[in-house]
Design an enzyme around this catalytic site. Structure first.
Site, PDB file in Angstrom:
ATOM      1  N   VAL A 160       0.863  -1.177   0.000  1.00  0.00           N
ATOM      2  CA  VAL A 160       0.000   0.000   0.000  1.00  0.00           C
ATOM      3  C   VAL A 160       0.899   1.226   0.000  1.00  0.00           C
ATOM      4  CG1 VAL A 160      -1.544   1.379   1.463  1.00  0.00           C
ATOM      5  CG2 VAL A 160      -2.055  -1.021   1.047  1.00  0.00           C
ATOM      6  N   CYS A 161       0.452   2.268  -0.685  1.00  0.00           N
ATOM      7  CA  CYS A 161       1.140   3.564  -0.695  1.00  0.00           C
ATOM      8  C   CYS A 161       2.569   3.392  -1.239  1.00  0.00           C
ATOM      9  CB  CYS A 161       1.111   4.165   0.704  1.00  0.00           C
ATOM     10  SG  CYS A 161       1.389   5.947   0.789  1.00  0.00           S
ATOM     11  N   THR A 162       3.560   4.034  -0.616  1.00  0.00           N
ATOM     12  CA  THR A 162       4.934   3.957  -1.123  1.00  0.00           C
ATOM     13  C   THR A 162       5.593   2.606  -0.842  1.00  0.00           C
ATOM     14  OG1 THR A 162       5.794   4.970   0.905  1.00  0.00           O
ATOM     15  CG2 THR A 162       5.295   6.448  -0.935  1.00  0.00           C
ATOM     16  N   GLY A 163       4.842   1.698  -0.226  1.00  0.00           N
ATOM     17  CA  GLY A 163       5.373   0.341  -0.056  1.00  0.00           C
ATOM     18  C   GLY A 163       5.713  -0.305  -1.387  1.00  0.00           C
ATOM     19  N   GLY A 210      -3.146   2.255  -3.609  1.00  0.00           N
ATOM     20  CA  GLY A 210      -2.695   3.641  -3.644  1.00  0.00           C
ATOM     21  C   GLY A 210      -2.378   4.152  -2.249  1.00  0.00           C
TER      22      GLY A 210
END
Length: 286
Positions: A160-163, A210
């Protein structure tokens, strides 16, 4: 029988019928925590066709200066599963807070499982985002080696996200469509991935979400794959996930200009650093 005797007999009969356990009646009792738990377990058993399935083994990376919601959103969804085993993974099981020089973490996280003790094969390998921690982990050989190894065997490789930038730095997104936080989405190109504007992206066994709150959407999407859409819908209701935000500003396409300019300016140098970090990661991967 006299009227007086008949009345006495009827009163006695009524008292007998109304007593606890009489005439097949169950004793009424005040509900308790224990009775609620017993009923809960009976309901789960009753709907086993909906909630059942093989045990799912889920490994979730934690690291200093991650974004807590990136972890907690999916974790809350995963904890709604029956017959699961969840591992919060880090190098050690010592408390994880923020990186040195950052404000003290108000809610630090305790890993449950060190890398060396992680199960050999995970059904789900998950990586949360969060800066500046993401940039540090993207250049941490021990973490990247662990993810590359586990990712080579995991049933689903997720973030998720910048992962997703961390997955990319571990060489796990080359040629895959993927999502990321809106400001860092284009960094995925530097990592050999194909950026997508979708809130949740599924490409073969890679599932990426996202930014931040997309973690709940991601988690429900994954439960539909791991169990069934019907179970995922039940979990959504259990969590009462029915978002109705007070503003229509949750993406760059919808946000007003001032909000967009403010965040774009605030993240400008971080985005440049992320591009540079991604290019170094690709150079190491060869």
């Amino acid at each position: 029988m006299t009227r007086r005797h008949a009345g006495s007999a009827l009163a006695a009969l009524a008292a007998w019928v109304s007593r606890p356990g009489a005439a097949g009646q169950e004793a009424s009792a005040e509900p308790t925590k224990a009775s609620a738990d017993t009923h809960h377990q009976h309901a789960i058993k009753k709907y086993e066709s909906l909630t059942g399935g093989d045990k799912l083994v889920i490994g979730m990376l934690v690291y200093p200066s991650m974004f807590l919601q990136d972890l907690i959103g999916p974790l809350t969804v995963f904890e709604s599963l029956m017959n699961k085993e969840i591992h919060l993974l880090w190098k050690t099981t010592e408390l994880v807070g923020n990186e040195e020089g950052q404000p003290k973490a108000l809610v630090p996280v305790t890993p449950t499982t060190a890398f060396k003790d992680c199960p050999a094969r995970l059904d789900v390998l998950f990586v949360p985002g969060g800066v500046p921690g993401t940039l540090t982990v993207m250049e941490d050989p021990e973490v990247l080696a662990f993810l590359a190894d586990q990712g080579s065997r995991a049933r689903y490789v997720t973030s998720v996200c910048t992962g997703s930038l961390i997955l990319g730095a571990a060489g796990l997104l080359k040629g895959y469509r993927a999502a990321s936080y809106w400001a860092t989405r284009e960094v995925l190109r530097d990592l050999g991935a194909k950026p997508s504007r979708q809130r949740v992206v599924m490409d073969r066994n890679r599932i990426t979400g996202g930014g931040v709150t997309a973690g709940i959407d991601f988690g429900l999407t994954l439960i539909a794959k791991l169990r069934s859409p019907a179970y995922a819908k039940a979990v959504q209701l259990y969590l009462e996930y029915d978002p109705q935000p007070p503003f229509n500003a949750g993406s760059p396409d919808k946000a007003p200009r001032l909000a967009r300019e403010f965040l774009t300016d605030m993240y400008a140098e971080l985005v440049r650093a992320a591009h540079a970090t991604a290019r170094r990661a690709m150079a190491r991967l060869g």
